[in-house]
Design a protein around this motif. Sequence first.
Motif, mmCIF file in Angstrom:
data_model
loop_
_atom_site.group_PDB
_atom_site.id
_atom_site.type_symbol
_atom_site.label_atom_id
_atom_site.label_comp_id
_atom_site.label_asym_id
_atom_site.label_seq_id
_atom_site.Cartn_x
_atom_site.Cartn_y
_atom_site.Cartn_z
ATOM 1 N N ILE A 55 0.858 -1.189 0.000
ATOM 2 C CA ILE A 55 0.000 0.000 0.000
ATOM 3 C C ILE A 55 0.890 1.235 0.000
ATOM 4 O O ILE A 55 1.739 1.390 0.870
ATOM 5 N N HIS A 56 0.684 2.095 -0.975
ATOM 6 C CA HIS A 56 1.504 3.298 -1.105
ATOM 7 C C HIS A 56 0.754 4.306 -1.973
ATOM 8 O O HIS A 56 -0.251 3.966 -2.620
ATOM 9 N N PRO A 57 1.180 5.563 -2.003
ATOM 10 C CA PRO A 57 0.556 6.509 -2.923
ATOM 11 C C PRO A 57 0.523 5.955 -4.341
ATOM 12 O O PRO A 57 1.503 5.363 -4.820
ATOM 13 N N GLY A 58 -0.611 6.132 -5.001
ATOM 14 C CA GLY A 58 -0.733 5.645 -6.365
ATOM 15 C C GLY A 58 -1.490 4.346 -6.509
ATOM 16 O O GLY A 58 -1.881 3.983 -7.620
ATOM 17 N N VAL A 59 -1.758 3.618 -5.404
ATOM 18 C CA VAL A 59 -2.575 2.413 -5.548
ATOM 19 C C VAL A 59 -4.013 2.836 -5.808
ATOM 20 O O VAL A 59 -4.454 3.923 -5.425
ATOM 21 N N VAL A 60 -4.756 1.975 -6.463
ATOM 22 C CA VAL A 60 -6.146 2.268 -6.822
ATOM 23 C C VAL A 60 -7.057 2.048 -5.619
ATOM 24 O O VAL A 60 -6.906 1.076 -4.863
ATOM 25 N N THR A 61 -8.002 2.971 -5.440
ATOM 26 C CA THR A 61 -9.061 2.805 -4.444
ATOM 27 C C THR A 61 -10.399 2.740 -5.171
ATOM 28 O O THR A 61 -10.628 3.473 -6.129
ATOM 29 N N ASP A 62 -11.264 1.851 -4.734
ATOM 30 C CA ASP A 62 -12.569 1.670 -5.375
ATOM 31 C C ASP A 62 -13.650 1.846 -4.317
ATOM 32 O O ASP A 62 -13.829 1.001 -3.450
ATOM 33 N N THR A 63 -14.350 2.970 -4.388
ATOM 34 C CA THR A 63 -15.324 3.338 -3.365
ATOM 35 C C THR A 63 -16.707 2.820 -3.737
ATOM 36 O O THR A 63 -17.186 3.053 -4.853
ATOM 37 N N SER A 71 -5.037 6.867 -5.359
ATOM 38 C CA SER A 71 -4.723 7.496 -4.077
ATOM 39 C C SER A 71 -3.569 8.472 -4.231
ATOM 40 O O SER A 71 -2.768 8.377 -5.166
ATOM 41 N N ASN A 72 -3.474 9.443 -3.315
ATOM 42 C CA ASN A 72 -2.409 10.436 -3.419
ATOM 43 C C ASN A 72 -1.312 10.264 -2.371
ATOM 44 O O ASN A 72 -0.249 9.746 -2.660
ATOM 45 N N PHE A 73 -1.548 10.673 -1.133
ATOM 46 C CA PHE A 73 -0.516 10.634 -0.104
ATOM 47 C C PHE A 73 -0.991 9.813 1.094
ATOM 48 O O PHE A 73 -2.156 9.446 1.186
ATOM 49 N N VAL A 74 -0.065 9.533 2.011
ATOM 50 C CA VAL A 74 -0.386 8.845 3.264
ATOM 51 C C VAL A 74 -0.478 9.890 4.376
ATOM 52 O O VAL A 74 0.330 10.829 4.435
ATOM 53 N N PHE A 75 -1.453 9.725 5.250
ATOM 54 C CA PHE A 75 -1.693 10.666 6.345
ATOM 55 C C PHE A 75 -1.872 9.885 7.641
ATOM 56 O O PHE A 75 -2.248 8.710 7.637
ATOM 57 N N THR A 76 -1.633 10.561 8.749
ATOM 58 C CA THR A 76 -1.910 9.988 10.060
ATOM 59 C C THR A 76 -2.697 10.993 10.893
ATOM 60 O O THR A 76 -2.626 12.200 10.678
ATOM 61 N N ALA A 77 -3.448 10.472 11.850
ATOM 62 C CA ALA A 77 -4.107 11.271 12.877
ATOM 63 C C ALA A 77 -4.091 10.418 14.130
ATOM 64 O O ALA A 77 -4.801 9.412 14.203
ATOM 65 N N PRO A 226 -2.615 14.314 -20.387
ATOM 66 C CA PRO A 226 -3.511 14.724 -19.307
ATOM 67 C C PRO A 226 -4.013 13.539 -18.506
ATOM 68 O O PRO A 226 -3.963 12.385 -18.948
ATOM 69 N N GLY A 227 -4.496 13.819 -17.286
ATOM 70 C CA GLY A 227 -5.124 12.781 -16.502
ATOM 71 C C GLY A 227 -6.353 12.252 -17.205
ATOM 72 O O GLY A 227 -7.036 12.965 -17.935
ATOM 73 N N VAL A 228 -6.640 10.983 -16.988
ATOM 74 C CA VAL A 228 -7.777 10.324 -17.619
ATOM 75 C C VAL A 228 -8.665 9.744 -16.525
ATOM 76 O O VAL A 228 -8.277 9.711 -15.355
ATOM 77 N N PRO A 229 -9.883 9.287 -16.857
ATOM 78 C CA PRO A 229 -10.734 8.669 -15.852
ATOM 79 C C PRO A 229 -9.993 7.575 -15.082
ATOM 80 O O PRO A 229 -9.358 6.698 -15.664
ATOM 81 N N GLY A 230 -10.070 7.633 -13.765
ATOM 82 C CA GLY A 230 -9.335 6.709 -12.907
ATOM 83 C C GLY A 230 -8.107 7.332 -12.290
ATOM 84 O O GLY A 230 -7.576 6.829 -11.294
ATOM 85 N N ASP A 231 -7.606 8.449 -12.855
ATOM 86 C CA ASP A 231 -6.484 9.175 -12.264
ATOM 87 C C ASP A 231 -6.939 10.107 -11.144
ATOM 88 O O ASP A 231 -6.102 10.665 -10.430
ATOM 89 N N SER A 232 -8.235 10.321 -11.008
ATOM 90 C CA SER A 232 -8.751 11.232 -9.991
ATOM 91 C C SER A 232 -8.127 10.953 -8.631
ATOM 92 O O SER A 232 -8.045 9.802 -8.198
ATOM 93 N N GLY A 233 -7.733 12.027 -7.961
ATOM 94 C CA GLY A 233 -7.173 11.899 -6.624
ATOM 95 C C GLY A 233 -5.678 11.729 -6.580
ATOM 96 O O GLY A 233 -5.080 11.781 -5.499
ATOM 97 N N SER A 234 -5.032 11.523 -7.725
ATOM 98 C CA SER A 234 -3.598 11.211 -7.728
ATOM 99 C C SER A 234 -2.754 12.391 -7.291
ATOM 100 O O SER A 234 -3.132 13.554 -7.413
ATOM 101 N N ALA A 235 -1.574 12.079 -6.757
ATOM 102 C CA ALA A 235 -0.694 13.066 -6.134
ATOM 103 C C ALA A 235 0.004 13.949 -7.155
ATOM 104 O O ALA A 235 0.407 13.483 -8.230
ATOM 105 N N PHE A 236 0.186 15.225 -6.790
ATOM 106 C CA PHE A 236 1.035 16.152 -7.520
ATOM 107 C C PHE A 236 1.993 16.827 -6.548
ATOM 108 O O PHE A 236 1.595 17.224 -5.447
#
Length: 310
Positions: A55-63, A71-77, A226-236
């Motif tokens: 699991i790392h930035p860039g893996v696909v998430t399916d909601t 996915s973009n970045f990893v976060f903690t709380a 350009p980004g295509v469908p499925g790239d949504s959320g990816s990190a910059f």
Amino acid sequence: MTVRFRGVAVGIAIGAVALGAFAAPAATAAPAGPEVPGQSTTDPANWAPADTAAIHPGVVTDTAGGGACTSNFVFTAGDRTFLGQAAHCAGTGQATETDGCDSGTGPVGTPVMIEAADGTQRAGTLAYSSWVTMQQNGESDPDICAYNDFALVEIAPEDVGDVNPSIPFFGGPTGIDTDGLVPGDLVYGYGNSPLRLGISQLSPKAGISALDVGGGRSHEVYTLTPGVPGDSGSAFVDGQGDAIGLLSTLNLAPLPVSNGVSDIAHALDYANANGGLGDIELVLGTEPFTPAPPGVPAGELAGPAGPPVG
């Protein structure tokens, strides 16, 4: 006109664009940024090795009820760990619904399947959504409604040991950009749309900033493709590896075939003030950032406004 493009069900014909001819507007001063949000100083030894992490930035998430995104970045709380994605990845309306204050969306608690890099599927949960939060709060600021497109997927405790926060290919993030971008600034992204059929060479992106909009809440960027469908959320990230934001929209006007990148510093400010998760922090990558990884042909990363590459 802008459209969201979660999943692969949105049919958008993207013609060839001579990005090499794109001329960036004259540079202007960047708008004032938000307060500096948290950056985790978690010991890198606590994370899985970058080259084997599932699991790392860039893996696909399916909601559930939404679609497949990157996915973009990893976060903690506190002791909780999250993957970032776009809020519209849980959207239940049409692709043209871009106002998070009145667009259809799944609720917090919606199941999210994480398509891990080792081929397994890990069960995650939508723990925060800017769209859900804005609608609950009655948010009325038009810039926040239009450009605050950020969500967090909680990773199950038993899967946290398989996480690494580094962006594939480029490394980083090295921090959070809070100054915004000026036209011509270099940007780097990593998309992982299922439309690419697993061809990893098509995932890394290099490009330039065209302009900031919404008081710095969104950055309009051009990349070599350009980004295509499925790239949504990816990190910059920017040229120093600092996190800029996440891919949010495909713009058909006024800058055709540019992408809108939702600003991560503003998004984190809003989440920390309203999300109820406590102090959300971006986790820095364990791998150093490099805009030109060894062994990668320079032509594959030439920015659309950069010099010719032989």
